[in-house]
Design a protein around this motif. Structure first.
Motif, PDB file in Angstrom:
ATOM      1  N   LEU A  76       0.659  -0.913   0.016  1.00 13.60           N
ATOM      2  CA  LEU A  76      -0.471   0.174  -0.216  1.00 13.60           C
ATOM      3  C   LEU A  76       0.947   1.414  -0.028  1.00 13.60           C
ATOM      4  O   LEU A  76       0.793   2.141  -0.246  1.00 13.60           O
ATOM      5  CB  LEU A  76      -1.426   0.238   1.048  1.00 13.60           C
ATOM      6  CG  LEU A  76      -2.023  -1.185   1.400  1.00 13.60           C
ATOM      7  CD1 LEU A  76      -2.863  -1.051   2.472  1.00 13.60           C
ATOM      8  CD2 LEU A  76      -2.799  -0.968   0.010  1.00 13.60           C
ATOM      9  N   SER A  77       1.826   2.129   0.943  1.00 15.23           N
ATOM     10  CA  SER A  77       2.952   2.804   0.895  1.00 15.23           C
ATOM     11  C   SER A  77       3.437   2.474  -0.422  1.00 15.23           C
ATOM     12  O   SER A  77       3.443   4.032  -0.696  1.00 15.23           O
ATOM     13  CB  SER A  77       3.871   2.515   1.678  1.00 15.23           C
ATOM     14  OG  SER A  77       3.409   2.106   3.625  1.00 15.23           O
ATOM     15  N   LEU A  78       4.148   1.130  -1.217  1.00 14.50           N
ATOM     16  CA  LEU A  78       5.252   1.858  -2.535  1.00 14.50           C
ATOM     17  C   LEU A  78       3.337   2.281  -3.448  1.00 14.50           C
ATOM     18  O   LEU A  78       3.844   3.201  -4.125  1.00 14.50           O
ATOM     19  CB  LEU A  78       5.165   0.378  -3.073  1.00 14.50           C
ATOM     20  CG  LEU A  78       5.678   0.074  -4.225  1.00 14.50           C
ATOM     21  CD1 LEU A  78       7.106   1.039  -4.104  1.00 14.50           C
ATOM     22  CD2 LEU A  78       5.528  -1.193  -4.513  1.00 14.50           C
ATOM     23  N   SER A  79       2.481   1.860  -3.485  1.00 21.60           N
ATOM     24  CA  SER A  79       1.588   1.905  -4.373  1.00 21.60           C
ATOM     25  C   SER A  79       1.113   3.485  -4.051  1.00 21.60           C
ATOM     26  O   SER A  79       0.992   4.428  -5.038  1.00 21.60           O
ATOM     27  CB  SER A  79      -0.054   1.386  -4.265  1.00 21.60           C
ATOM     28  OG  SER A  79      -0.834   1.883  -3.028  1.00 21.60           O
ATOM     29  N   LEU A  80       1.194   3.796  -3.098  1.00 26.06           N
ATOM     30  CA  LEU A  80       1.068   5.826  -2.693  1.00 26.06           C
ATOM     31  C   LEU A  80       1.885   6.153  -2.739  1.00 26.06           C
ATOM     32  O   LEU A  80       1.587   7.141  -4.097  1.00 26.06           O
ATOM     33  CB  LEU A  80       0.821   5.973  -0.817  1.00 26.06           C
ATOM     34  CG  LEU A  80      -0.706   5.478  -0.757  1.00 26.06           C
ATOM     35  CD1 LEU A  80      -0.811   6.033   0.931  1.00 26.06           C
ATOM     36  CD2 LEU A  80      -2.109   5.982  -1.475  1.00 26.06           C
ATOM     37  N   ILE A  81       3.147   6.142  -3.439  1.00 25.24           N
ATOM     38  CA  ILE A  81       4.803   6.582  -3.393  1.00 25.24           C
ATOM     39  C   ILE A  81       4.588   6.748  -5.160  1.00 25.24           C
ATOM     40  O   ILE A  81       5.002   7.836  -5.244  1.00 25.24           O
ATOM     41  CB  ILE A  81       6.167   5.653  -2.975  1.00 25.24           C
ATOM     42  CG1 ILE A  81       5.681   6.129  -1.341  1.00 25.24           C
ATOM     43  CG2 ILE A  81       7.029   6.306  -3.410  1.00 25.24           C
ATOM     44  CD1 ILE A  81       6.898   5.560  -0.803  1.00 25.24           C
TER      45      ILE A  81
END
Length: 299
Positions: free
Chosen positions: A39-44
């Motif tokens: 999820l963090s990777l997708s947001l970044i």
């Protein structure tokens, strides 16, 4: 819990501990970390390459909830591990340390993705800073104990507390760790300190240069740390790999009530998602990455 350890006799085997290295604990920790990291990777990636698309409130809420679970579980596990150091063996002690590294990597990845949310509320910012410091301090203590154990060549079936005992029993075939083990442990401790310093700068700095580059490089670094810690845990655990100590039973391979409860806890953030969808819970929209406003409310 605080009784002195029995260091005079070396047992031929040690009991398993499903509360530390059980299959449920490992699966729930790894799944939660994987979801939070993705999820963090997708947001970044969205903010870096698809900035015109609508930001996702649901993903931000999910990653924040899972990240909070990870760092609190990491701090709790390390605290209980130190409190029970007179009873747990190095095998379980090392797994706790690796789980804490996994939780720190997950939390730092969330910090990279949601830093603007934390910055605009000083309570959230300093609460995160405090949790990061506690986690770092505990991790450094673990690293020092592991380093001392490698220096003295601790016995695999004796409690960790026997490292400091003068009259602790010594095995005839005791092997002291080589230089590579020393270097790896020291690098891990130093790396934790460096990452904490960079994370503190990233969280507290009012103006940042190369913001996107820091996000992308930091995310890759956290992914590497998390994958390395997870692989080490699974290869060493009784549930999935081969432990470096003789265990007297196979309790860590069985699903118990605590194991199932840990997996069910992963569903808690979904309740907040339903509330957001129904309009019962308000979440502040994302702010522009370059804008810093310490007084802008979250809701």
């Amino acid at each position: 819990m605080f009784s002195p350890p029995n260091c005079t006799t070396i047992p031929s085997s040690a009991a398993s501990d499903a509360g530390i290295a059980g299959i449920g604990v490992l699966i729930s920790s790894s799944l939660t970390a994987t979801i939070a990291l993705l999820l963090s990777l997708s947001l970044i990636l969205q903010s870096s390459f698809f900035s015109s698309s609508k930001p996702s409130t649901i993903r931000r809420k999910l990653v924040g909830s899972y990240s909070d679970q990870q760092i609190l579980i990491g701090i709790t596990l390390q605290s209980l591990g130190l409190a029970r150091s007179n009873h747990i063996i190095p095998y379980h002690f090392f797994i706790i340390w690796m789980l804490s590294l996994l939780s720190m990597a997950t939390h730092n990845a969330t910090l990279l993705a949601l830093v603007q949310d934390f910055k605009r509320d000083w309570v959230l910012r300093w609460m995160r800073q405090g949790l990061m410091f506690v986690s770092l301090a505990l991790s450094c203590v673990y690293g020092v104990i592991v380093l001392e154990g490698k220096r003295k060549g601790w016995e695999a079936t004796l409690p960790v507390g026997c490292i400091w005992a003068v009259d602790a029993a010594k095995g005839e075939d005791k092997k002291v760790a080589g230089g590579l083990d020393y270097v790896g442990t020291i690098v891990t401790i130093a790396g934790n300190v460096v990452v904490f310093g960079l994370a503190t700068w990233y969280l507290q700095s009012r103006r940042q240069k190369w913001y996107r580059i820091v996000q992308l490089i930091g995310m890759l670094l956290m992914l590497g740390i998390a994958i390395g810690a997870a692989v080490r845990i699974f290869l060493l655990s009784q549930a999935f790999g081969k432990p470096d100590v003789q265990l007297s039973d196979e309790g860590e391979k069985n699903f118990g009530f605590g194991s199932i409860l840990g997996l069910l806890m992963m569903a808690l953030p979904i309740i907040s998602i339903i509330e957001i969808k129904r309009g019962e819970l308000m979440v502040a929209p994302p702010v522009v990455d370059e804008v810093y406003d310490d007084e802008k409310p979250l809701v």
